[in-house]
Write a protein that holds these residues in place. Sequence first.
Motif, PDB file in Angstrom:
ATOM      1  N   ASN B 175      -9.460 -54.561  28.632  1.00 20.77           N
ATOM      2  CA  ASN B 175     -10.415 -55.172  29.555  1.00 20.77           C
ATOM      3  C   ASN B 175     -10.705 -54.279  30.759  1.00 20.77           C
ATOM      4  OD1 ASN B 175     -12.147 -57.400  29.847  1.00 20.77           O
ATOM      5  ND2 ASN B 175     -10.866 -58.252  31.468  1.00 20.77           N
ATOM      6  N   SER B 195     -15.426 -55.663  34.641  1.00 19.81           N
ATOM      7  CA  SER B 195     -14.777 -56.500  33.625  1.00 19.81           C
ATOM      8  C   SER B 195     -14.383 -57.880  34.137  1.00 19.81           C
ATOM      9  CB  SER B 195     -13.553 -55.785  33.058  1.00 19.81           C
ATOM     10  OG  SER B 195     -12.645 -55.487  34.094  1.00 19.81           O
ATOM     11  N   GLU B 200     -14.351 -58.209  28.076  1.00 22.06           N
ATOM     12  CA  GLU B 200     -14.482 -57.648  26.717  1.00 22.06           C
ATOM     13  C   GLU B 200     -15.164 -58.579  25.720  1.00 22.06           C
ATOM     14  OE1 GLU B 200     -10.818 -54.547  25.966  1.00 22.06           O
ATOM     15  OE2 GLU B 200     -10.440 -56.677  25.863  1.00 22.06           O
ATOM     16  N   TYR B 205     -20.657 -56.436  27.354  1.00 21.75           N
ATOM     17  CA  TYR B 205     -19.537 -55.489  27.197  1.00 21.75           C
ATOM     18  C   TYR B 205     -19.590 -54.875  25.795  1.00 21.75           C
ATOM     19  CZ  TYR B 205     -14.818 -53.693  28.267  1.00 21.75           C
ATOM     20  OH  TYR B 205     -13.719 -52.895  28.530  1.00 21.75           O
TER      21      TYR B 205
END
Lengths: 532, 240
Positions: B175, B195, B200, B205
């Motif tokens: 992450n 993040s 993620e 992302y």
Amino acid sequence: MKKIIVWLLLLSLCLALTGCHGSRETAAFAVPENFDFSRNYEITFWAKNDTNKTQTAIYEKAIADFEALYPNIRVNLRLYTDYSRIYNDVITNIATSTTPNVCITYPDHIATYLTGSGVMVPLDDLFTDIKYGLGGSEVRFDSPSPGEIVPAFLEECKIGSDYYAIPYMRSTEALYINRTYVEKLGYTLPDVLTWDFVWEVSDAAAAKDENGIYPVNGQKVMIPFIYKSTDNMMIQMLRQRGADYSTSAGEVRIFNDTTREILKTVRDHVAAGAFSTFKISSYPGNFLNAGQCIFAVDSTAGATWMGSRAPHMDIAADQVVDFDLAVRPIPQFDPSSPRMISQGPSVCIFNKADPQEVLASWLFAQYLLTNDVQIAYSQTEGYLPVTLKAQRSPEYVDYLSRKGEDNDMYYSVKIDAAEILLNNTGNTFVTPVFNGSASLRDAAGQLIEETAKAVRRKKTVDDAFIDGVFSQVASLYRLDQIGENAGRPAASGEDMGPLPSTAVFLLAALAVAWVLIALVFLRNALKQRKTA
Amino acid sequence: MKKFFALFLAVMMLSAVALAEAPAVMTHEEFVAADLETEVTVVTYVQAKQGWWDNKGTIYTQAEDGAYFLYNMPLTQEEYDLLVPGTKICVKGYKAEWSGEVEIIDIEKFEILEAEPFFPEALDITALLGTEELIAHQNELVSVKGAVVTAKKDANGNDAAFLYNWDGSGAAGNNNDLYFDVTVNGNVYSFTVESYLCGEDTDVYQAVTKLNVGDVIDIEGFLYWYNGAQPHVIAVKAAE
């Protein structure tokens, strides 16, 4: 009657389930006689890097080299860039019994992890195990003996009477100085600076001309003195003054007259425009490199970001000012007896149901103490290897001797910073570790932050204000809840004192329920016998 | 009559006290003009949030006349959950600047206001990149059109369309923030997938990890600042 039985059974079930709530306790670890090579192990390693790709590469190489020696152990790396996130994730995972096997940590954090019984592995027996201990006969790499770890750094990993970590890297704080500007202001830089010297030069640098320009740098921005970690600032000032902070048992003693005096000093120099903090203004190195700061205190592990020719730069090239940078120990009240904090990552091991898995974890943790890992990682920043074996190795001695050969591997500021700790290991200290010591550390910094912000917001900072900040910070960090027993880990089998009243009530209710059930069954049995 | 007069006076006094205590809500122009470290009160609309953490939340907000970045606003998890995008809030805190990012910190009070949600149109800043006018739109929802993904150097010195962490020191599964460069109007600019804002598991992302050097993309995000513009990206797609 049946209804009563059903209700009692339900009650018992509920109570039993209540008793099961929370994390499961793992049996205390005992070192296996032999490591079982016939089995495969998968262990997780939660590591922290300083957002530094070389550090990442070193972790990856260490894992690959270790796996080559132990093909039956697979190490999964999870990388963090922030200690507090590791701390938070570990606490979350303790509750679900999904802790990592090996984890980079600070002793303050371990003190909290230890409140869960059987969560951590005490390392004393592992250290001294003849086969698998430090320098053990069955270890497949050149492991340091216990005597080859710097004693002061190893002692930092002792909590209560047991070791719960091994040191990994050590750093301290350094004072990064724009010598060019100090001399331009008419001062000569001593070998060890006093706080008075730093404040005096900073106040002088804070003077502006009628157009709002600072004569020392010809710019509109100048914060002469910036401190990155105000936690450390307060802790070190108190220690240098011989003032109270906390007892080893966890009694909070930070709210004292010396602290008050320090906050008034901070007040005066914030008011003069001479001092600020990372939290208020940003990274000291960025201001230093832009010629907007003269004294920047940051970790020796941040040395590669300091200076006009630093390998790492966070500001645009056209903002960088050329200057002569000097590195010194942090300011002192008594230069003849310098005191500075020892900090840096340690490695702890979490307990698991399978002792073989724990032994695999220990072997990997121990591998991080080999010269290959120690020297390579320490060279990424102003870190110091934690083993004497590495510090005295020809490779490391050669590294130090080549200071200034380039602005990368041999960057002079980085090696100067590492040498501050190397030459002052005996002058370092750590604060007492207990459950709540991490909060007290945060509170120490917050006192300075609140004072600095109040001055910037044109509030009156006097004794009444400081009383208010003491009270506010104590409440915010729940310092009043840190008790006399805070320093005692919940070791397996240890007498934990009297049970809480709720637990006593629940256990009593459970006992009463079972007695009642037994009585009812007995009565029914007697009835049936009578009927028969 | 006397009673009525006395009652009237009492009501007036109470109103005066209430008005004196009520914070004066600023326009965005007044906020921009206010000195740093002064107390500010603004009414704005939640647009996005970084995660709730340690009883605090960091929130991207925007009103009709400008945007505000609320840093580490103290609030409970329940309060955080109520702050869905579009929610109107009144916030009282201090104006601060950290590495060029102007934000509201030390928030003493916030209140959710009943109102229709507000969602701004993303401002196209393609022509403003690299200009001095850009900072006037700090923290706003912005877009950049027709940006060409440009190579960065990864940890091994190889060309890469994006990096985990600014220098490639991160890795998939951790992450980490993502960093990627794009060329617009002949100049290279850096963008970030923060993040804590878009982790993620988010589409953006994932989309950025699939970028290739040379891709032409449209980007949407919040105009965050860190020693210069560093937009926090929330959407990426092939250029239209």
